[in-house]
Each structure stands twice: as C-alpha cells, then as structure tokens.
Design a protein around this motif. Structure first.
Motif, PDB file in Angstrom:
ATOM      1  N   LEU A 106     -15.952  62.942  11.356  1.00 13.85           N
ATOM      2  CA  LEU A 106     -15.730  63.053   9.917  1.00 13.85           C
ATOM      3  C   LEU A 106     -17.006  63.485   9.201  1.00 13.85           C
ATOM      4  CD1 LEU A 106     -13.868  62.676   7.482  1.00 13.85           C
ATOM      5  CD2 LEU A 106     -14.555  60.263   7.464  1.00 13.85           C
ATOM      6  N   GLN A 107     -18.130  62.892   9.577  1.00 15.65           N
ATOM      7  CA  GLN A 107     -19.413  63.227   8.942  1.00 15.65           C
ATOM      8  C   GLN A 107     -19.763  64.692   9.169  1.00 15.65           C
ATOM      9  OE1 GLN A 107     -22.746  63.619  10.801  1.00 15.65           O
ATOM     10  NE2 GLN A 107     -23.327  64.437   8.800  1.00 15.65           N
ATOM     11  N   VAL A 108     -19.552  65.180  10.378  1.00 17.58           N
ATOM     12  CA  VAL A 108     -19.832  66.592  10.686  1.00 17.58           C
ATOM     13  C   VAL A 108     -18.930  67.499   9.853  1.00 17.58           C
ATOM     14  CG1 VAL A 108     -19.648  68.359  12.492  1.00 17.58           C
ATOM     15  CG2 VAL A 108     -20.794  66.193  12.976  1.00 17.58           C
ATOM     16  N   ALA A 109     -17.656  67.134   9.748  1.00 20.47           N
ATOM     17  CA  ALA A 109     -16.718  67.955   8.966  1.00 20.47           C
ATOM     18  C   ALA A 109     -17.114  67.982   7.493  1.00 20.47           C
ATOM     19  CB  ALA A 109     -15.298  67.415   9.124  1.00 20.47           C
ATOM     20  N   VAL A 110     -17.508  66.841   6.950  1.00 18.96           N
ATOM     21  CA  VAL A 110     -17.927  66.780   5.547  1.00 18.96           C
ATOM     22  C   VAL A 110     -19.186  67.624   5.347  1.00 18.96           C
ATOM     23  CG1 VAL A 110     -18.879  65.257   3.752  1.00 18.96           C
ATOM     24  CG2 VAL A 110     -16.848  64.558   5.028  1.00 18.96           C
ATOM     25  N   GLU A 111     -20.148  67.490   6.253  1.00 19.55           N
ATOM     26  CA  GLU A 111     -21.392  68.250   6.135  1.00 19.55           C
ATOM     27  C   GLU A 111     -21.140  69.752   6.235  1.00 19.55           C
ATOM     28  OE1 GLU A 111     -25.777  67.224   7.444  1.00 19.55           O
ATOM     29  OE2 GLU A 111     -24.506  67.607   9.188  1.00 19.55           O
ATOM     30  N   GLU A 112     -20.295  70.166   7.169  1.00 17.06           N
ATOM     31  CA  GLU A 112     -19.989  71.587   7.322  1.00 17.06           C
ATOM     32  C   GLU A 112     -19.238  72.129   6.113  1.00 17.06           C
ATOM     33  OE1 GLU A 112     -17.944  71.795  11.064  1.00 17.06           O
ATOM     34  OE2 GLU A 112     -19.816  71.817  12.213  1.00 17.06           O
ATOM     35  N   THR A 113     -18.322  71.334   5.567  1.00 17.38           N
ATOM     36  CA  THR A 113     -17.597  71.748   4.366  1.00 17.38           C
ATOM     37  C   THR A 113     -18.552  71.918   3.201  1.00 17.38           C
ATOM     38  OG1 THR A 113     -15.604  70.600   5.106  1.00 17.38           O
ATOM     39  CG2 THR A 113     -15.759  71.110   2.756  1.00 17.38           C
ATOM     40  N   CYS A 114     -19.434  70.964   3.033  1.00 16.39           N
ATOM     41  CA  CYS A 114     -20.404  71.015   1.938  1.00 16.39           C
ATOM     42  C   CYS A 114     -21.335  72.221   2.098  1.00 16.39           C
ATOM     43  CB  CYS A 114     -21.199  69.718   1.918  1.00 16.39           C
ATOM     44  SG  CYS A 114     -22.194  69.511   0.448  1.00 16.39           S
ATOM     45  N   THR A 115     -21.833  72.419   3.285  1.00 19.93           N
ATOM     46  CA  THR A 115     -22.720  73.560   3.551  1.00 19.93           C
ATOM     47  C   THR A 115     -21.987  74.871   3.309  1.00 19.93           C
ATOM     48  OG1 THR A 115     -23.969  72.276   5.178  1.00 19.93           O
ATOM     49  CG2 THR A 115     -24.163  74.672   5.299  1.00 19.93           C
TER      50      THR A 115
ATOM     51  N   LYS B 164     -16.151  67.676  -6.251  1.00 23.96           N
ATOM     52  CA  LYS B 164     -17.488  68.196  -6.539  1.00 23.96           C
ATOM     53  C   LYS B 164     -18.333  68.189  -5.267  1.00 23.96           C
ATOM     54  CE  LYS B 164     -17.579  66.710 -11.327  1.00 23.96           C
ATOM     55  NZ  LYS B 164     -18.292  65.946 -12.356  1.00 23.96           N
ATOM     56  N   VAL B 165     -19.124  69.237  -5.090  1.00 21.05           N
ATOM     57  CA  VAL B 165     -19.995  69.337  -3.921  1.00 21.05           C
ATOM     58  C   VAL B 165     -20.974  68.169  -3.904  1.00 21.05           C
ATOM     59  CG1 VAL B 165     -21.764  70.743  -2.780  1.00 21.05           C
ATOM     60  CG2 VAL B 165     -19.743  71.839  -3.734  1.00 21.05           C
ATOM     61  N   ASP B 166     -21.405  67.737  -5.075  1.00 22.21           N
ATOM     62  CA  ASP B 166     -22.301  66.588  -5.146  1.00 22.21           C
ATOM     63  C   ASP B 166     -21.651  65.344  -4.540  1.00 22.21           C
ATOM     64  OD1 ASP B 166     -24.715  65.220  -6.027  1.00 22.21           O
ATOM     65  OD2 ASP B 166     -23.428  64.279  -7.559  1.00 22.21           O
ATOM     66  N   HIS B 167     -20.354  65.174  -4.761  1.00 25.60           N
ATOM     67  CA  HIS B 167     -19.637  64.037  -4.180  1.00 25.60           C
ATOM     68  C   HIS B 167     -19.577  64.159  -2.661  1.00 25.60           C
ATOM     69  CE1 HIS B 167     -17.355  63.172  -8.195  1.00 25.60           C
ATOM     70  NE2 HIS B 167     -18.652  63.007  -8.289  1.00 25.60           N
ATOM     71  N   LEU B 168     -19.395  65.379  -2.171  1.00 24.51           N
ATOM     72  CA  LEU B 168     -19.406  65.588  -0.723  1.00 24.51           C
ATOM     73  C   LEU B 168     -20.780  65.268  -0.139  1.00 24.51           C
ATOM     74  CD1 LEU B 168     -17.365  68.894  -0.263  1.00 24.51           C
ATOM     75  CD2 LEU B 168     -16.676  66.586   0.380  1.00 24.51           C
ATOM     76  N   ASN B 169     -21.833  65.666  -0.840  1.00 25.05           N
ATOM     77  CA  ASN B 169     -23.189  65.358  -0.372  1.00 25.05           C
ATOM     78  C   ASN B 169     -23.412  63.851  -0.295  1.00 25.05           C
ATOM     79  OD1 ASN B 169     -24.550  67.761   0.246  1.00 25.05           O
ATOM     80  ND2 ASN B 169     -24.792  68.236  -1.920  1.00 25.05           N
ATOM     81  N   ARG B 170     -22.959  63.127  -1.328  1.00 28.28           N
ATOM     82  CA  ARG B 170     -23.119  61.664  -1.319  1.00 28.28           C
ATOM     83  C   ARG B 170     -22.288  61.029  -0.217  1.00 28.28           C
ATOM     84  NH1 ARG B 170     -22.003  59.777  -7.096  1.00 28.28           N
ATOM     85  NH2 ARG B 170     -21.439  61.911  -7.529  1.00 28.28           N
ATOM     86  N   LEU B 171     -21.069  61.530  -0.024  1.00 29.13           N
ATOM     87  CA  LEU B 171     -20.224  61.023   1.058  1.00 29.13           C
ATOM     88  C   LEU B 171     -20.899  61.261   2.401  1.00 29.13           C
ATOM     89  CD1 LEU B 171     -17.604  59.860   2.212  1.00 29.13           C
ATOM     90  CD2 LEU B 171     -16.617  62.163   2.035  1.00 29.13           C
ATOM     91  N   ASN B 172     -21.466  62.429   2.588  1.00 32.31           N
ATOM     92  CA  ASN B 172     -22.165  62.750   3.822  1.00 32.31           C
ATOM     93  C   ASN B 172     -23.312  61.767   4.070  1.00 32.31           C
ATOM     94  OD1 ASN B 172     -22.805  64.332   6.142  1.00 32.31           O
ATOM     95  ND2 ASN B 172     -24.412  65.343   4.974  1.00 32.31           N
ATOM     96  N   GLY B 173     -24.093  61.504   3.032  1.00 28.85           N
ATOM     97  CA  GLY B 173     -25.194  60.552   3.166  1.00 28.85           C
ATOM     98  C   GLY B 173     -24.695  59.151   3.491  1.00 28.85           C
ATOM     99  N   SER B 174     -23.624  58.732   2.851  1.00 28.64           N
ATOM    100  CA  SER B 174     -23.062  57.406   3.107  1.00 28.64           C
ATOM    101  C   SER B 174     -22.547  57.297   4.542  1.00 28.64           C
ATOM    102  CB  SER B 174     -21.923  57.108   2.135  1.00 28.64           C
ATOM    103  OG  SER B 174     -22.409  57.027   0.811  1.00 28.64           O
ATOM    104  N   LEU B 175     -21.876  58.338   5.004  1.00 31.13           N
ATOM    105  CA  LEU B 175     -21.384  58.328   6.384  1.00 31.13           C
ATOM    106  C   LEU B 175     -22.535  58.243   7.379  1.00 31.13           C
ATOM    107  CD1 LEU B 175     -18.505  60.956   6.109  1.00 31.13           C
ATOM    108  CD2 LEU B 175     -18.249  58.502   6.563  1.00 31.13           C
ATOM    109  N   LYS B 176     -23.615  58.950   7.098  1.00 33.81           N
ATOM    110  CA  LYS B 176     -24.788  58.879   7.986  1.00 33.81           C
ATOM    111  C   LYS B 176     -25.367  57.470   8.002  1.00 33.81           C
ATOM    112  CE  LYS B 176     -26.258  63.701   7.854  1.00 33.81           C
ATOM    113  NZ  LYS B 176     -27.315  64.634   7.469  1.00 33.81           N
ATOM    114  N   GLN B 177     -25.428  56.813   6.845  1.00 35.17           N
ATOM    115  CA  GLN B 177     -25.935  55.437   6.784  1.00 35.17           C
ATOM    116  C   GLN B 177     -25.038  54.485   7.565  1.00 35.17           C
ATOM    117  OE1 GLN B 177     -26.189  54.825   2.560  1.00 35.17           O
ATOM    118  NE2 GLN B 177     -28.336  55.404   2.486  1.00 35.17           N
TER     119      GLN B 177
END
Length: 108
Positions: free
Chosen positions: A73-82, A7-20
C-alpha cells in the motif's frame, strides 16, 4: 460515477504515516524483548513475562502479513503521488511553453 478528489499533500502525509507504521511494526519484536526484560520475574514468578512471550509469538505471523500488505500500500501511494507530481510539473512546463510561444507570434 462520482469523481473523487484527493489532494497530493494528503497522499504525501499518508505515505509518511504508512512509513512510520512500518517502522513501528518492524521494531515491535525488539520492543517486546525490551518489555520482557523490564518485566523480569517479580516475586520469582515469570507468568507475566511468559504471557508477553506467548502474545509476541502469536502476533508475529499476523504482524508480518500486515507488514507485507502495508508495504504494498505504501509503495502504491508513493508511486501515485510521484506520478501526479511529475504530471503536474510536466503540464505546468507545457502551459508555460505555450504562453511564451504567444510572445513570438506576429502582431496584427
């Protein structure tokens, strides 16, 4: 091959967690300095303080390597989500245009 659904929502949460996590790693050196200041020199001894300094020195290189890998990894997750969100928006616009085009067709 098995399909994988994320789910894209899961990718968004993963992205936020990686940033933290990246913020915590970046702040780790400063936090160690603060810890060393809090430890001080109880009973005039500096053993514990010295050990925290040694740990920080050894951990520093490994932490920087992890920061590099996590950043990628964070950049890849963010780009995938976007990318998926843009694709979804484009697809929904396309479907909406196709549905409205039916309104202008001649009736039988």
């Amino acid at each position: 091959m098995t399909d994988v659904y994320i789910k894209v929502d899961h990718l968004n949460r993963l992205n936020g967690s990686l940033k933290q996590i990246l913020v915590e790693f970046a702040d780790a050196a400063r936090n160690t300095d603060a810890l060393q200041n809090l430890i001080g020199r109880p009973d005039g001894r500096s053993g514990l303080r010295d050990r925290t300094h040694e740990f920080e020195g050894g951990w520093d290189d490994r932490r920087n390597a992890l920061i590099d890998k996590l950043s990628n990894l964070q950049v890849a997750v963010e780009e995938t989500c976007t990318g998926w969100q843009e694709f979804d928006l484009e697809l929904s616009r396309s479907v909406a245009l196709e549905e409205s085009a039916g309104d202008t067709l001649p009736a039988r």
